[in-house]
Design an enzyme around this catalytic site. Structure first.
Site, PDB file in Angstrom:
ATOM      1  N   LYS A  35      -7.575  -5.079  84.314  1.00  0.00           N
ATOM      2  CA  LYS A  35      -7.481  -5.184  85.776  1.00  0.00           C
ATOM      3  C   LYS A  35      -7.443  -6.647  86.195  1.00  0.00           C
ATOM      4  CE  LYS A  35      -9.769  -1.181  87.916  1.00  0.00           C
ATOM      5  NZ  LYS A  35     -10.989  -0.768  88.641  1.00  0.00           N
ATOM      6  N   THR A  86     -19.286   4.973  92.151  1.00  0.00           N
ATOM      7  CA  THR A  86     -20.518   5.794  92.074  1.00  0.00           C
ATOM      8  C   THR A  86     -20.080   7.260  91.956  1.00  0.00           C
ATOM      9  OG1 THR A  86     -20.540   5.899  94.483  1.00  0.00           O
ATOM     10  CG2 THR A  86     -21.915   4.209  93.468  1.00  0.00           C
ATOM     11  N   GLU A 150     -18.756   1.069 103.714  1.00  0.00           N
ATOM     12  CA  GLU A 150     -17.406   0.894 104.239  1.00  0.00           C
ATOM     13  C   GLU A 150     -16.949   2.227 104.825  1.00  0.00           C
ATOM     14  OE1 GLU A 150     -16.207   3.411 101.083  1.00  0.00           O
ATOM     15  OE2 GLU A 150     -14.904   2.722 102.681  1.00  0.00           O
ATOM     16  N   ARG A 153     -10.240   4.203 105.079  1.00  0.00           N
ATOM     17  CA  ARG A 153      -9.444   5.350 104.619  1.00  0.00           C
ATOM     18  C   ARG A 153      -8.371   4.831 103.680  1.00  0.00           C
ATOM     19  NH1 ARG A 153      -7.161   6.886 110.147  1.00  0.00           N
ATOM     20  NH2 ARG A 153      -7.528   4.643 110.307  1.00  0.00           N
ATOM     21  N   ASN A 210     -19.211  10.815 106.747  1.00  0.00           N
ATOM     22  CA  ASN A 210     -18.236  11.514 105.890  1.00  0.00           C
ATOM     23  C   ASN A 210     -18.449  13.011 105.914  1.00  0.00           C
ATOM     24  OD1 ASN A 210     -16.790   9.310 105.211  1.00  0.00           O
ATOM     25  ND2 ASN A 210     -17.264   9.351 103.025  1.00  0.00           N
ATOM     26  N   LEU A 252      -8.598  17.239 112.752  1.00  0.00           N
ATOM     27  CA  LEU A 252      -8.467  18.667 113.064  1.00  0.00           C
ATOM     28  C   LEU A 252      -7.118  19.186 112.582  1.00  0.00           C
ATOM     29  CD1 LEU A 252     -10.057  18.917 116.652  1.00  0.00           C
ATOM     30  CD2 LEU A 252     -10.991  19.851 114.512  1.00  0.00           C
ATOM     31  N   CYS A 262     -13.907  10.287  98.077  1.00  0.00           N
ATOM     32  CA  CYS A 262     -15.115  10.162  98.917  1.00  0.00           C
ATOM     33  C   CYS A 262     -15.688  11.486  99.388  1.00  0.00           C
ATOM     34  CB  CYS A 262     -14.804   9.272 100.114  1.00  0.00           C
ATOM     35  SG  CYS A 262     -14.371   7.633  99.606  1.00  0.00           S
ATOM     36  N   LYS A 265     -17.256  13.916  96.713  1.00  0.00           N
ATOM     37  CA  LYS A 265     -18.471  13.409  96.019  1.00  0.00           C
ATOM     38  C   LYS A 265     -19.590  13.116  97.011  1.00  0.00           C
ATOM     39  CE  LYS A 265     -17.712   8.415  95.529  1.00  0.00           C
ATOM     40  NZ  LYS A 265     -18.819   7.900  96.324  1.00  0.00           N
ATOM     41  N   ARG A 330      -7.598  11.491  92.811  1.00  0.00           N
ATOM     42  CA  ARG A 330      -8.959  12.024  92.618  1.00  0.00           C
ATOM     43  C   ARG A 330      -9.229  13.214  93.543  1.00  0.00           C
ATOM     44  NH1 ARG A 330     -12.205   6.430  92.757  1.00  0.00           N
ATOM     45  NH2 ARG A 330     -10.424   5.909  94.087  1.00  0.00           N
TER      46      ARG A 330
HETATM   47  C1  UDX Z   1     -12.471   9.077 103.914  1.00  0.00           C
HETATM   48  C2  UDX Z   1     -13.046   8.684 105.258  1.00  0.00           C
HETATM   49  O1  UDX Z   1     -12.084   8.966 106.276  1.00  0.00           O
HETATM   50  C3  UDX Z   1     -13.364   7.177 105.261  1.00  0.00           C
HETATM   51  O2  UDX Z   1     -13.961   6.824 106.493  1.00  0.00           O
HETATM   52  C4  UDX Z   1     -14.333   6.886 104.113  1.00  0.00           C
HETATM   53  O3  UDX Z   1     -14.640   5.512 104.056  1.00  0.00           O
HETATM   54  C5  UDX Z   1     -13.719   7.323 102.797  1.00  0.00           C
HETATM   55  O4  UDX Z   1     -13.376   8.710 102.841  1.00  0.00           O
HETATM   56  P1  UDX Z   1     -10.181   8.959 102.642  1.00  0.00           P
HETATM   57  O5  UDX Z   1     -10.889   9.845 101.664  1.00  0.00           O
HETATM   58  O6  UDX Z   1      -9.434   7.786 102.146  1.00  0.00           O
HETATM   59  O7  UDX Z   1     -11.263   8.400 103.737  1.00  0.00           O
HETATM   60  O8  UDX Z   1      -9.113   9.850 103.406  1.00  0.00           O
HETATM   61  P2  UDX Z   1      -9.097  10.715 104.740  1.00  0.00           P
HETATM   62  O9  UDX Z   1      -7.962  10.248 105.527  1.00  0.00           O
HETATM   63  O10 UDX Z   1     -10.418  10.766 105.360  1.00  0.00           O
HETATM   64  O11 UDX Z   1      -8.731  12.197 104.163  1.00  0.00           O
HETATM   65  C6  UDX Z   1      -9.626  12.819 103.273  1.00  0.00           C
HETATM   66  C7  UDX Z   1      -9.065  14.192 102.938  1.00  0.00           C
HETATM   67  O12 UDX Z   1      -9.113  15.036 104.094  1.00  0.00           O
HETATM   68  C8  UDX Z   1      -7.600  14.184 102.489  1.00  0.00           C
HETATM   69  O13 UDX Z   1      -7.453  15.118 101.427  1.00  0.00           O
HETATM   70  C9  UDX Z   1      -6.842  14.659 103.718  1.00  0.00           C
HETATM   71  O14 UDX Z   1      -5.645  15.326 103.392  1.00  0.00           O
HETATM   72  C10 UDX Z   1      -7.842  15.612 104.336  1.00  0.00           C
HETATM   73  N1  UDX Z   1      -7.694  15.774 105.780  1.00  0.00           N
HETATM   74  C11 UDX Z   1      -7.902  14.709 106.592  1.00  0.00           C
HETATM   75  C12 UDX Z   1      -7.369  17.030 106.300  1.00  0.00           C
HETATM   76  O15 UDX Z   1      -7.171  17.989 105.548  1.00  0.00           O
HETATM   77  N2  UDX Z   1      -7.275  17.181 107.647  1.00  0.00           N
HETATM   78  C13 UDX Z   1      -7.466  16.137 108.500  1.00  0.00           C
HETATM   79  O16 UDX Z   1      -7.348  16.326 109.713  1.00  0.00           O
HETATM   80  C14 UDX Z   1      -7.790  14.854 107.957  1.00  0.00           C
END
Ligand code: UDX
Length: 435
Positions: A35, A86, A150, A153, A210, A252, A262, A265, A330
């Site tokens: 890396k 983690t 943090e 997203r 979360n 929604l 995230c 887990k 993941r």
């Molecule tokens: C999330 C949190 O949003 C972020 O604040 C935190 O720091 C890390 O985890 P992330 O996992 O990168 O971010 O993606 P996110 O956009 O939140 O989507 C998570 C999952 O939910 C995805 O699989 C997405 O497809 C799904 N999702 C999201 C839905 O099914 N419906 C939605 O309306 C929003």
């Protein structure tokens, strides 16, 4: 001010690059030499829009450096951010070995007052444990431990860092508060709300945030299922709900269930910690089990759409990553859905704009395609698993001609049922018509 960031994954690298963009001198450390070698050539090895150019730009200024070992430069840092992984353990608790290893490696190098910051998502009470590890390994050091979770997203991490809704900082000393205020001064200047609280409260804010977002997603997925029984339209439900400022219109969107590094887990960790502390959160237990079963349910939905039999049939899958604009696989829904289809005898042809390299490490027996249309060749159905923008205006006539059967299962509601039916597709989606 000099900063050391330990860990160059999605969180550590974005944080290091953005702090160097603010003008701080940042050294990012990772024990993975591959890396670090790639980063020293300007290649972040992960796909995050804008990250590569931000890294290259700040390397050029000399403010952003990468190294593979804990050397004396840590002694010059006033702030050390721990941003290592983690991952979830079998019992649902987060595995903190990388966090504690980092603390053990940092301890002997602490010199002068330093704030050691948990940037990684860590269970409530971890700041205290890191403090004792540091103390044990360096009796005379002058330091504090802070929690600074943090809320990035994937796919919009840099924007989320540069314009966060809020910054949460858990400290229990004025000295640490002063240093952390300095670190986030650039955001303070653009009037970003900066919340100072205790370390354990900051840790819980991350999990609670979360878990609530995952609950919103699960809620609309359950409403979508009810829509399919009642003939209601989940988008009209979500839109009208979202107009109520108390509910808000984000998170929604119905789909195949949430994935990523995230939500899955963090929900498991929160549920495990709550149980361990004798205050179980039934709501989150339900979110976890519903989300897990939803992915299997989606495979059944696809099989049903193919006449309840996919044995020997080619199925085209467009989208493998857990969400668009990332290469991260993941806990992606595709990792449950595709094996279930293969178990039922389907032959999978898949395309994803960014995720295929990572997907090859998880999935077997797939025909990896170079573009969406190649995946359709001879397929009896097309399944949308991830709503990449490039899937939003595909040549539907060409799709109809290339598919063996004009069946589309759109698990992200990218297209409009009426339009698809008019074009002669058997079009199945989520929560928009009675099934
Ligand atoms: C999330 C949190 O949003 C972020 O604040 C935190 O720091 C890390 O985890 P992330 O996992 O990168 O971010 O993606 P996110 O956009 O939140 O989507 C998570 C999952 O939910 C995805 O699989 C997405 O497809 C799904 N999702 C999201 C839905 O099914 N419906 C939605 O309306 C929003």
């Amino acid at each position: 001010m000099k900063i050391t960031v330990i860990g160059t994954g999605y969180v550590g690298l974005v944080s290091g690059a953005c702090f160097s963009e603010f003008g701080f001198e940042v050294t990012c450390i990772d024990k993975d030499k591959k890396k670090i070698d790639a980063l020293n050539k300007g290649n972040p090895l992960i796909y995050e829009p804008g990250l590569e150019s931000l890294v290259k730009k700040n390397m050029k200024t000399g403010r952003l450096k990468f190294q593979n070992s804990f050397t004396d430069n840590i002694k010059k840092s006033q702030i050390i951010l721990i941003a290592v992984g983690t991952p979830t353990q079998r019992n649902g608790h987060a595995n903190l070995e990388h966090v504690f290893d980092a603390a053990k490696q940092v301890a002997p190098l602490l010199s002068g007052y330093t704030v050691v910051v948990n940037k990684s998502t860590v269970p409530v009470g971890t700041a205290k444990r890191v403090f004792s590890i540091l103390k044990k390994n360096q009796r005379n050091a002058d330091f504090d431990v802070a929690s600074n979770p943090e809320f990035l997203r994937e796919g919009s991490a840099i924007e989320d860092f540069m314009r966060p809704n809020r910054v949460v900082i858990g400290v229990d000393s004025l000295k640490a508060k002063r240093i952390m205020k300095e670190l986030y001064r650039p955001l303070f200047l653009i009037e970003t709300p900066i919340i100072f609280t205790s370390p354990q409260t900051a840790e819980l804010i991350k999990y609670a945030s979360n878990a609530f977002l995952a609950t919103k997603i699960t809620f609309i997925n359950q409403i979508a299922d009810l829509c399919e029984k009642s003939g209601a339209d989940v988008h009209d439900v979500a839109k009208s709900m979202g107009l109520d400022k108390r509910i808000g219109d984000k998170f929604l969107h119905p789909g195949p269930g949430f994935g990523g590094s995230c939500f899955p887990k963090d929900n498991l960790e929160l549920a495990a910690t709550a149980r361990a502390l004798g205050s179980p959160i039934g709501l989150i237990e339900e979110v976890i089990s519903f989300n897990k079963s939803r992915k299997k349910k989606m495979a059944r939905k696809i099989i049903l759409a193919c006449g309840n039999n996919v044995k020997g049939k080619k199925i085209a899958i467009l989208g493998l990553t857990f969400k668009p604009n990332t290469d991260d696989m993941r806990d992606s829904p595709s990792l449950d859905i595709i094996p279930a289809l293969q178990k039922a005898g389907a032959k999978i042809q898949a395309y994803d704009p960014e995720g295929m390299d990572q997907a090859k490490g998880y999935l077997r027996g797939i025909k990896w395609c170079n573009n969406p249309y190649e995946a359709l060749d001879g397929a009896e159905a097309l399944v949308f698993l991830t709503e990449w923008n490039q899937f939003r205006a595909l040549d539907l006539k060409r799709i109809k001609k290339t598919l063996k059967k004009p069946t589309i299962i759109d698990l992200r509601n990218i297209y409009v049922p009426e339009q698809m039916k008019k074009m002669g597709f058997k079009y199945i989606s989520i929560g928009r018509e009675a099934v």
